[in-house]
Write an enzyme that holds these catalytic residues in place. Structure first.
Site, mmCIF file in Angstrom:
data_model
loop_
_atom_site.group_PDB
_atom_site.id
_atom_site.type_symbol
_atom_site.label_atom_id
_atom_site.label_comp_id
_atom_site.label_asym_id
_atom_site.label_seq_id
_atom_site.Cartn_x
_atom_site.Cartn_y
_atom_site.Cartn_z
ATOM 1 N N LEU A 1 45.963 25.350 45.891
ATOM 2 C CA LEU A 1 45.604 25.679 47.270
ATOM 3 C C LEU A 1 46.811 25.639 48.192
ATOM 4 O O LEU A 1 46.882 26.390 49.164
ATOM 5 C CB LEU A 1 44.527 24.716 47.773
ATOM 6 C CG LEU A 1 43.165 24.801 47.081
ATOM 7 C CD1 LEU A 1 42.223 23.734 47.619
ATOM 8 C CD2 LEU A 1 42.565 26.187 47.260
ATOM 9 N N GLY B 1 52.746 20.704 50.255
ATOM 10 C CA GLY B 1 53.368 20.220 51.476
ATOM 11 C C GLY B 1 54.484 19.264 51.152
ATOM 12 O O GLY B 1 54.876 19.101 49.989
ATOM 13 N N PHE C 1 54.414 16.124 51.136
ATOM 14 C CA PHE C 1 54.018 14.869 50.510
ATOM 15 C C PHE C 1 53.073 15.057 49.335
ATOM 16 O O PHE C 1 52.571 14.090 48.785
ATOM 17 C CB PHE C 1 53.361 13.959 51.551
ATOM 18 C CG PHE C 1 54.312 13.537 52.629
ATOM 19 C CD1 PHE C 1 55.087 12.402 52.496
ATOM 20 C CD2 PHE C 1 54.461 14.304 53.766
ATOM 21 C CE1 PHE C 1 55.974 12.023 53.471
ATOM 22 C CE2 PHE C 1 55.342 13.938 54.762
ATOM 23 C CZ PHE C 1 56.114 12.789 54.616
ATOM 24 N N GLY C 2 52.811 16.319 48.952
ATOM 25 C CA GLY C 2 51.933 16.504 47.821
ATOM 26 C C GLY C 2 51.439 17.930 47.707
ATOM 27 O O GLY C 2 51.978 18.852 48.324
ATOM 28 N N ALA C 3 50.403 18.092 46.890
ATOM 29 C CA ALA C 3 49.824 19.413 46.643
ATOM 30 C C ALA C 3 48.316 19.276 46.571
ATOM 31 O O ALA C 3 47.772 18.192 46.310
ATOM 32 C CB ALA C 3 50.382 20.005 45.345
ATOM 33 N N ALA C 4 47.611 20.393 46.812
ATOM 34 C CA ALA C 4 46.146 20.413 46.750
ATOM 35 C C ALA C 4 45.714 21.514 45.795
ATOM 36 O O ALA C 4 46.280 22.616 45.786
ATOM 37 C CB ALA C 4 45.559 20.642 48.134
ATOM 38 N N LYS D 1 43.770 16.360 45.370
ATOM 39 C CA LYS D 1 45.060 16.213 46.054
ATOM 40 C C LYS D 1 45.959 15.312 45.226
ATOM 41 O O LYS D 1 45.554 14.237 44.796
ATOM 42 C CB LYS D 1 44.870 15.627 47.452
ATOM 43 C CG LYS D 1 44.310 16.609 48.449
ATOM 44 C CD LYS D 1 44.393 16.033 49.853
ATOM 45 C CE LYS D 1 44.002 17.059 50.889
ATOM 46 N NZ LYS D 1 44.167 16.526 52.265
ATOM 47 N N ASP E 1 47.843 14.116 62.654
ATOM 48 C CA ASP E 1 48.266 15.448 62.217
ATOM 49 C C ASP E 1 47.200 16.497 62.557
ATOM 50 O O ASP E 1 46.833 17.319 61.721
ATOM 51 C CB ASP E 1 48.555 15.450 60.714
ATOM 52 C CG ASP E 1 49.428 16.644 60.293
ATOM 53 O OD1 ASP E 1 50.086 17.239 61.167
ATOM 54 O OD2 ASP E 1 49.437 16.980 59.100
#
Length: 471
Positions: free
Chosen positions: A53, A56, A58-61, A78, A188
């Site tokens: 998806l 970013g 700090f991570g991925a989705a 996530k 955020d």
């Protein structure tokens, strides 16, 4: 069936397994591994990622399916990706923070129906790409919201009407009221973190940057960790200082501006005047504009203190019926825009209106006016009182008043020509005010002072611009 590898930088993350097309095999197979990197693909023996998806800082989705539930419903996985080579102690600390965040999200999603539910959190240990080493990954599994986020909706349909923005404000403020009551700051808020489900229901997403402030140990100030989106974060958050409920309110106001104007947040803020420049680009009621401006004030204690205060201010706008939610149609149709509501009662919370920023030509014109007028005033005073110190003091006082009047826009436009013309006429036709100077000398001195003022103004503006770029 396609299964997507979640290892960062996997050279070929998409994997196809023909045997997973069989339902019995899909439910009973113990594990599948990435053909390219050997990463375990069935997470926690349950979740099968099928699509990336987004990624970013700090991570991925990933979009995934839960094979333990009949129908294998969609969910969002996530992955938290620590940056850099972490020691064992640092990894343990990262896991503790991740688990604490999961606890917060589990509580929020369970108690509020506009926050996605948390289904699971767990670590996965896999063989590293480096021989003889292991890698550890952390995962959260959340409810999947089928719809569009407001950033996607804005790109598809264009800028929002006042009615549509009011709907977003009222719905998200209710969510923030609940979140802040729990002692949590989202930190955020932005269009991409607000999702509209197909039935029109709005959800607040991505609590990966949450700050839990009420349970902090004694002596901890709740300082920001530096997780924010450029353009949406207020000064205290960008400076890494303590965050407040009004920190989220500021970001929600910026979100509203981007929806109303269709422009990026960074394009709406003028760094030179340190002000948001947006009112001339929209046609909304003065009441809503003033509420948004108060949410955007630079000092946290000058804004509304709570989401409820903003809801109360919006409720005083009018007594019209509740705004019906927008329903997302099935693609590829475009959702209809609601008509804007008429202007209503004036603002309830009194506050000074923000003055528009000065253009470069206005600044240089004002400098020429100040230099020209200052020279004429000094010549007249010195002719009457030939004492240099007194002349400078009185002239500076009068000139300061004229400059202040310009900053408040009491003097602008044609006034910058009319006032010097009147002053010049008085001095030229009253010899006593010229002293020993001739008319030509008075004119030369006045124009020279104007040029010097223009030069200094241009120089300081250039220095300011350079420092803004550097800092």
């Amino acid at each position: 069936m396609e299964v997507y590898c979640t290892r960062p930088h996997c050279p070929q993350p998409s994997n196809h397994f023909a045997d997973l097309g069989d339902q019995i095999t899909l439910r009973t197979v113990q594990q599948k591994y990435c053909i390219s990197c050997g990463m375990p693909l069935i997470l926690d023996a349950r979740y099968l990622p099928i699509k990336l998806l987004g990624r970013g800082g700090f991570g991925a989705a990933f979009l995934a399916r839960d094979r333990r539930i009949p129908g294998m419903p969609l969910c969002v996985v996530k992955q938290f990706q620590p940056v850099g080579n972490l020691t064992t102690t640092q990894l343990e600390l990262a896991q503790q923070l991740f688990e604490r965040e999961a606890d917060v999200l589990a509580q929020l999603g369970k108690e509020h129906d506009q926050i996605p539910d948390l289904f699971a959190f767990f670590p996965v240990i896999a063989q590293s790409l480096q021989p003889g080493e292991q890698s550890q990954f952390f995962y959260l599994v959340q409810e999947y919201i089928d719809g569009q986020n407001l950033e996607e909706e804005l790109a598809q349909k264009g800028s929002f009407s006042e009615t549509e923005v009011l709907e977003v404000l009222q719905e998200i403020l209710k969510v923030l009221k609940f979140v802040h009551h729990k002692g949590i700051i989202h930190r955020d808020i932005k269009p991409s973190n607000i999702m509209r489900r197909r039935d029109g229901r709005l959800f607040l997403l991505d609590f990966g940057a949450v700050k839990q402030v009420t349970t902090a140990p004694s002596g901890v100030t709740g300082a920001s960790t530096g997780i924010f989106s450029m353009g949406f974060a207020p000064p205290e958050q960008m400076a890494g200082r303590q965050v407040f409920p009004s920190t989220d309110l500021y970001a929600l106001a910026v979100t509203s501006l981007t929806l109303l104007t269709g422009q990026e947040a960074t394009q709406l803020f003028d760094a030179y005047s340190n002000q948001w420049q947006w009112r001339k680009q929209v046609n909304i009621s003065p009441h809503l504009a003033d509420v948004l401006d108060k949410m955007l004030l630079p000092a946290a204690n000058q804004r509304f203190e709570s989401a409820q205060e903003v809801l109360d201010a919006l409720a005083l706008r009018n007594t019209s019926p509740a705004i019906p939610p927008t329903i997302l149609p099935s693609p590829p149709q475009t959702p209809p825009s609601s008509p804007p509501t008429p202007n209503s009662s004036p603002v309830v919370t009194p506050r000074p209106q923000s003055l528009p920023a000065f253009s470069t030509w206005e600044l240089l014109g004002g400098a020429a006016f100040s230099g020209f007028e200052g020279a004429l005033i000094a010549i007249a005073i010195f002719s009457l009182i030939p004492q240099p110190i007194i002349t400078l003091g009185v002239a500076a006082l009068i000139l300061g008043g004229l400059i202040f009047a310009q900053t408040r826009r009491w003097i602008e436009g044609k006034d910058l020509l009319i006032i010097p013309a009147i002053t010049s006429a008085i001095i030229l036709f009253v010899p006593l005010l010229r002293g020993t100077l001739t008319i030509q000398q008075v004119v030369i001195l006045a124009f020279a002072a104007a040029l010097v003022a223009i030069a200094f103004t241009a120089l300081f503006r250039l220095i300011y611009k350079l420092l803004s770029l550097i800092l």
